[in-house]
Scaffold this motif. Structure first.
Motif, PDB file in Angstrom:
ATOM      1  N   SER A  37       0.676  -1.252  -0.153  1.00  0.00           N
ATOM      2  CA  SER A  37       0.109   0.349   0.250  1.00  0.00           C
ATOM      3  C   SER A  37       0.746   1.324   0.009  1.00  0.00           C
ATOM      4  N   GLY A  38       2.134   1.208   0.221  1.00  0.00           N
ATOM      5  CA  GLY A  38       2.929   2.207   0.391  1.00  0.00           C
ATOM      6  C   GLY A  38       2.774   2.953   1.708  1.00  0.00           C
ATOM      7  N   GLU A  39       1.530   2.399   2.558  1.00  0.00           N
ATOM      8  CA  GLU A  39       1.925   3.178   4.049  1.00  0.00           C
ATOM      9  C   GLU A  39       3.562   3.105   4.678  1.00  0.00           C
ATOM     10  N   ARG A  40       3.335   4.438   5.618  1.00  0.00           N
ATOM     11  CA  ARG A  40       4.445   4.502   6.325  1.00  0.00           C
ATOM     12  C   ARG A  40       4.042   4.331   7.631  1.00  0.00           C
ATOM     13  N   ILE A  41       5.022   3.437   8.764  1.00  0.00           N
ATOM     14  CA  ILE A  41       4.937   3.287   9.611  1.00  0.00           C
ATOM     15  C   ILE A  41       6.373   3.372  10.559  1.00  0.00           C
ATOM     16  N   SER A  42       6.285   4.531  11.609  1.00  0.00           N
ATOM     17  CA  SER A  42       7.414   4.073  12.890  1.00  0.00           C
ATOM     18  C   SER A  42       7.752   3.528  13.296  1.00  0.00           C
ATOM     19  N   GLY A  43       9.666   2.840  13.699  1.00  0.00           N
ATOM     20  CA  GLY A  43       9.647   1.909  13.615  1.00  0.00           C
ATOM     21  C   GLY A  43       9.515   2.005  15.507  1.00  0.00           C
ATOM     22  N   GLY A  44       9.698   1.183  16.295  1.00  0.00           N
ATOM     23  CA  GLY A  44       9.773   1.166  17.680  1.00  0.00           C
ATOM     24  C   GLY A  44       8.567   0.508  17.850  1.00  0.00           C
ATOM     25  N   VAL A  45       7.524   0.268  17.573  1.00  0.00           N
ATOM     26  CA  VAL A  45       5.739   0.299  17.782  1.00  0.00           C
ATOM     27  C   VAL A  45       5.741  -1.438  17.613  1.00  0.00           C
ATOM     28  N   TRP A  46       4.375  -2.043  18.332  1.00  0.00           N
ATOM     29  CA  TRP A  46       3.636  -2.790  17.954  1.00  0.00           C
ATOM     30  C   TRP A  46       2.398  -2.494  17.431  1.00  0.00           C
ATOM     31  N   ARG A  47       2.043  -3.612  16.279  1.00  0.00           N
ATOM     32  CA  ARG A  47       0.604  -2.640  15.410  1.00  0.00           C
ATOM     33  C   ARG A  47      -0.025  -3.871  15.294  1.00  0.00           C
ATOM     34  N   GLU A  48      -1.160  -3.886  14.223  1.00  0.00           N
ATOM     35  CA  GLU A  48      -2.276  -5.163  14.830  1.00  0.00           C
ATOM     36  C   GLU A  48      -2.105  -4.497  12.937  1.00  0.00           C
ATOM     37  N   VAL A  49      -1.740  -5.760  11.935  1.00  0.00           N
ATOM     38  CA  VAL A  49      -1.960  -5.493  10.709  1.00  0.00           C
ATOM     39  C   VAL A  49      -3.088  -6.259   9.639  1.00  0.00           C
ATOM     40  N   PRO A  50      -3.984  -5.841   8.856  1.00  0.00           N
ATOM     41  CA  PRO A  50      -4.541  -6.851   8.343  1.00  0.00           C
ATOM     42  C   PRO A  50      -4.009  -8.326   7.646  1.00  0.00           C
ATOM     43  N   VAL A  51      -4.819  -9.007   7.253  1.00  0.00           N
ATOM     44  CA  VAL A  51      -3.986  -9.980   6.806  1.00  0.00           C
ATOM     45  C   VAL A  51      -5.435 -10.080   5.691  1.00  0.00           C
ATOM     46  N   GLU A  52      -4.738 -10.906   4.750  1.00  0.00           N
ATOM     47  CA  GLU A  52      -5.399 -10.983   3.178  1.00  0.00           C
ATOM     48  C   GLU A  52      -4.866 -12.264   2.312  1.00  0.00           C
ATOM     49  N   ILE A  53      -5.679 -12.657   2.379  1.00  0.00           N
ATOM     50  CA  ILE A  53      -5.337 -14.447   1.341  1.00  0.00           C
ATOM     51  C   ILE A  53      -4.603 -13.635  -0.583  1.00  0.00           C
ATOM     52  N   GLY A  54      -2.907 -14.168  -0.364  1.00  0.00           N
ATOM     53  CA  GLY A  54      -2.446 -13.435  -2.013  1.00  0.00           C
ATOM     54  C   GLY A  54      -1.411 -13.075  -1.253  1.00  0.00           C
ATOM     55  N   THR A  55      -1.630 -12.190  -0.016  1.00  0.00           N
ATOM     56  CA  THR A  55      -0.509 -10.774  -0.099  1.00  0.00           C
ATOM     57  C   THR A  55      -0.411 -11.749   1.374  1.00  0.00           C
ATOM     58  N   LEU A  56       1.273 -11.868   2.492  1.00  0.00           N
ATOM     59  CA  LEU A  56       1.597 -11.754   3.541  1.00  0.00           C
ATOM     60  C   LEU A  56       2.285 -10.526   3.736  1.00  0.00           C
ATOM     61  N   PRO A  57       2.024  -9.581   5.335  1.00  0.00           N
ATOM     62  CA  PRO A  57       2.352  -8.629   5.522  1.00  0.00           C
ATOM     63  C   PRO A  57       3.953  -8.535   4.958  1.00  0.00           C
ATOM     64  N   LEU A  58       4.147  -7.059   4.695  1.00  0.00           N
ATOM     65  CA  LEU A  58       5.916  -6.716   3.800  1.00  0.00           C
ATOM     66  C   LEU A  58       6.041  -5.944   3.720  1.00  0.00           C
ATOM     67  N   TYR A  59       6.738  -5.129   4.265  1.00  0.00           N
ATOM     68  CA  TYR A  59       7.632  -4.230   4.969  1.00  0.00           C
ATOM     69  C   TYR A  59       8.950  -3.997   4.176  1.00  0.00           C
ATOM     70  N   VAL A  60       9.104  -2.796   3.500  1.00  0.00           N
ATOM     71  CA  VAL A  60      10.182  -2.328   2.828  1.00  0.00           C
ATOM     72  C   VAL A  60      11.356  -1.408   4.066  1.00  0.00           C
ATOM     73  N   LYS A  61      12.490  -1.027   4.388  1.00  0.00           N
ATOM     74  CA  LYS A  61      13.072  -0.361   5.304  1.00  0.00           C
ATOM     75  C   LYS A  61      12.908   0.931   4.464  1.00  0.00           C
TER      76      LYS A  61
END
Length: 165
Positions: A37-61
């Motif tokens: 999605s391109g959403e930016r998330i600050s580091g140092g936090v725990w967060r509930e993220v949605p899970v969808e069929i066909g994509t796993l939660p994946l983030y780029v530094k």
């Protein structure tokens, strides 16, 4: 979850019917960008993220350069296709794109090229450096689709240094 190069990979280890969210820890010191999605998330936090069929939660530094291509069944199917250079801003970054003929072991004998890339966060500039090395059948011109924070641009790269603002 685990780090794989510039990626934070968060496998889903439960059936989708049980729950549609996963708890992810984002390591501190950097921002993280949702690959999908391109959403930016600050580091140092725990967060509930949605899970969808066909994509796993994946983030780029933030502060990464990630080249991608079209999906292909074999390396020769990539010949003449553009390479997309994705710049994830947030810090300075470096990357070297290594290319070879894709059909043997010539790279072991030095038959390859390296294309250095650097992102300067302060200047908001991507520098694609001069190509180093060569291999049989190497294209003289490469098409790069450069995705920067401010937009997308297609360039023709002939092996010479180029700066993109």
């Amino acid at each position: 979850e685990y780090l794989f190069g510039e990626f934070l990979v968060c496998p889903v280890t439960f059936p989708f019917v049980q729950k549609q969210k996963r708890t992810v820890y984002f390591p501190k010191g950097k921002d993280w960008i949702d690959f999908w999605s391109g959403e930016r998330i600050s580091g140092g936090v725990w967060r509930e993220v949605p899970v969808e069929i066909g994509t796993l939660p994946l983030y780029v530094k933030a502060g990464s350069i990630v080249p991608t291509t079209e999906v292909a069944e074999y390396s020769a199917a990539q010949i003449g296709k553009p390479v997309t250079i994705n710049v994830y801003s947030g810090a300075d970054a470096k990357f070297s794109l290594c290319e070879d003929a894709g059909d043997g072991y010539g790279y072991e004998k030095g038959e390859r090229s390296l294309i250095p890339m650097t992102w300067n966060e302060k200047k908001q500039t991507l520098t694609i450096g001069s190509r180093i090395g060569a291999f049989p059948g190497m294209p003289t011109v490469r098409t790069f689709v450069v995705k920067l924070p401010c937009g997308e641009r297609t360039i023709q790269y002939s092996g010479k240094k180029i700066e993109i603002k």
